[in-house]
Enzyme design. Structure first.
Site, short mmCIF file in Angstrom:
data_model
loop_
_atom_site.label_atom_id
_atom_site.label_comp_id
_atom_site.label_asym_id
_atom_site.label_seq_id
_atom_site.Cartn_x
_atom_site.Cartn_y
_atom_site.Cartn_z
N CYS A 132 -3.81 -6.50 -24.88
CA CYS A 132 -4.85 -6.40 -23.84
C CYS A 132 -4.32 -6.81 -22.47
CB CYS A 132 -6.04 -7.26 -24.24
SG CYS A 132 -7.37 -7.19 -23.03
N CYS A 135 -6.90 -8.67 -20.34
CA CYS A 135 -7.07 -10.08 -20.68
C CYS A 135 -5.86 -10.90 -20.23
CB CYS A 135 -7.22 -10.27 -22.19
SG CYS A 135 -8.19 -9.02 -23.02
N ASP A 136 -4.66 -10.38 -20.44
CA ASP A 136 -3.46 -11.22 -20.32
C ASP A 136 -2.52 -10.84 -19.19
OD1 ASP A 136 -4.31 -12.55 -22.60
OD2 ASP A 136 -3.28 -11.18 -23.94
#
Ligand code: NAP
Length: 309
Positions: A132, A135-136
């Site tokens: 992701c 997300c990261d």
């Protein structure tokens, strides 16, 4: 006993929630491990009708949730791991908790597929391997990263990562992207993205602290092996459907996707059990098609309840 329980809070689940709530069925929507589904890990959604400027995936899901709640849907957190599907009563178990319903709409979606190579599991999460970028991605500011895959997801991840990272290498097993033309062109034209064609990642290599420092890659045409230094490895090679709790109870195809009854996209062989979205669709897999199936399954559940009083 509930009239309708909906499993999943992605596009399919919430759309089923909106329709069954508007039919006065007070649906109970059970939220699993990924509230909001896959769109919450997407940055900009540009192809959902009605949003000419695009919309943030998280925001779109928040709109759908609010719309379902507004009409009387209820949402509870419960990951269903076992089910009993009788003709008139369906019992869903989340550990010790049990939920009973006359109909069930399964919209459990799909989870990211992994490569299954050495180092992947060990360094998954905070140590360099992830699925992701939204997300990261920010953790890899000014670093070199790798994206694996050749579909729309891989392109989207690669493009998103250019906002933070110094260099993005896109490793694909063929010499042509599977992604839609517009995404492929945008990706290949980006100055920070370098494709590495005909290549398979063999292993994620750790540094002294057990965090990713590089990947080893094999050229599938020449057999030549090389190392690519990178702190982040973003895997975007498709998904596997979340259907394991229903194995042996509802027909699945060879890849684990629900197999609906002939002539329907959402009816299953079990009376009163319907399916919607990515857990039952390996062909289209779009937010809008998942929403469409959510609508169909809601209408079918409503009809089933009317016919089986
Ligand atoms: P996908 O289209 O199935 O692409 C998966 C990619 O991973 C393919 O390029 C495939 O290679 C590669 N791959 C699969 N298994 C692999 C393995 N074991 N090792 C190495 N590579 C492997 O999946 P997706 O990109 O997640 O997209 C899924 C659906 O969502 C598609 O319909 C897509 O259009 C849609 N989507 C749309 C958007 C958007 O429009 N904004 C964004 C994301 C996703 P091959 O090409 O060789 O098969």
């Amino acid at each position: 006993m509930e009239d309708v329980i909906i499993l999943g809070t992605g596009c399919a689940g919430f759309t089923a929630g909106i329709y069954t709530a508007r039919a006065n069925l007070r649906p109970l929507i059970l939220e699993g491990k990924q509230p909001g589904g896959q769109l919450t890990t997407t940055s900009e959604v540009e192809n959902f009708p009605g949003f000419p400027e695009g919309i943030d995936g998280f925001m779109l899901m928040d709109h759908l949730r609010k719309q379902a709640l507004k009409f009387g849907a209820r949402v509870e957190n419960a990951y269903i791991d076992r089910v009993e599907l009788g003709d008139s009563v369906k019992t869903l178990f989340a550990g010790e908790r049990a939920f009973e319903s006359k109909t069930v709409i399964i919209a459990t979606g799909a989870a990211p597929r992994l490569l299954g190579i050495p180092g992947e599991k060990e360094m998954f999460g905070g140590k360099g391997v992830t699925t992701c970028a939204t997300c990261d991605g920010a953790f890899y500011r000014d670093m070199d990263v790798v994206v694996v895959g050749g579909g729309d997801s891989a392109c989207e991840e690669a493009l998103f990562l250019t906002r933070f990272c110094s260099k993005v290498t896109l490793v694909h097993r063929r010499d042509e992207l599977r992604a839609s033309k517009i995404m492929a062109e945008r990706t290949l034209a980006h100055e920070k993205i370098t494709p590495l064609w005909n290549s398979a990642v063999q292993e994620v290599l750790p540094d002294d602290e057990g965090k990713a420092r590089a990947i080893s890659v094999e050229n599938l045409l020449s057999g030549e092996k090389s190392e690519i230094p990178c702190k982040g490895i973003f895997i975007a090679i498709g998904h596997v459907p979340n259907t394991s709790a229903f194995e042996g109870l509802i027909p699945l195809d060879e890849n684990g996707y629900f197999l609906p009854e002939p002539g329907s996209m959402v009816k299953t062989a079990v009376p009163g059990v319907f399916v919607a979205g990515d857990c039952a669709d390996h062909v289209y897999r779009q937010a809008i098609t998942a929403a469409g199936m959510g609508c169909q399954s809601a209408i079918e559940a409503e009809r089933w309840l009317a016919e089986n009083k």
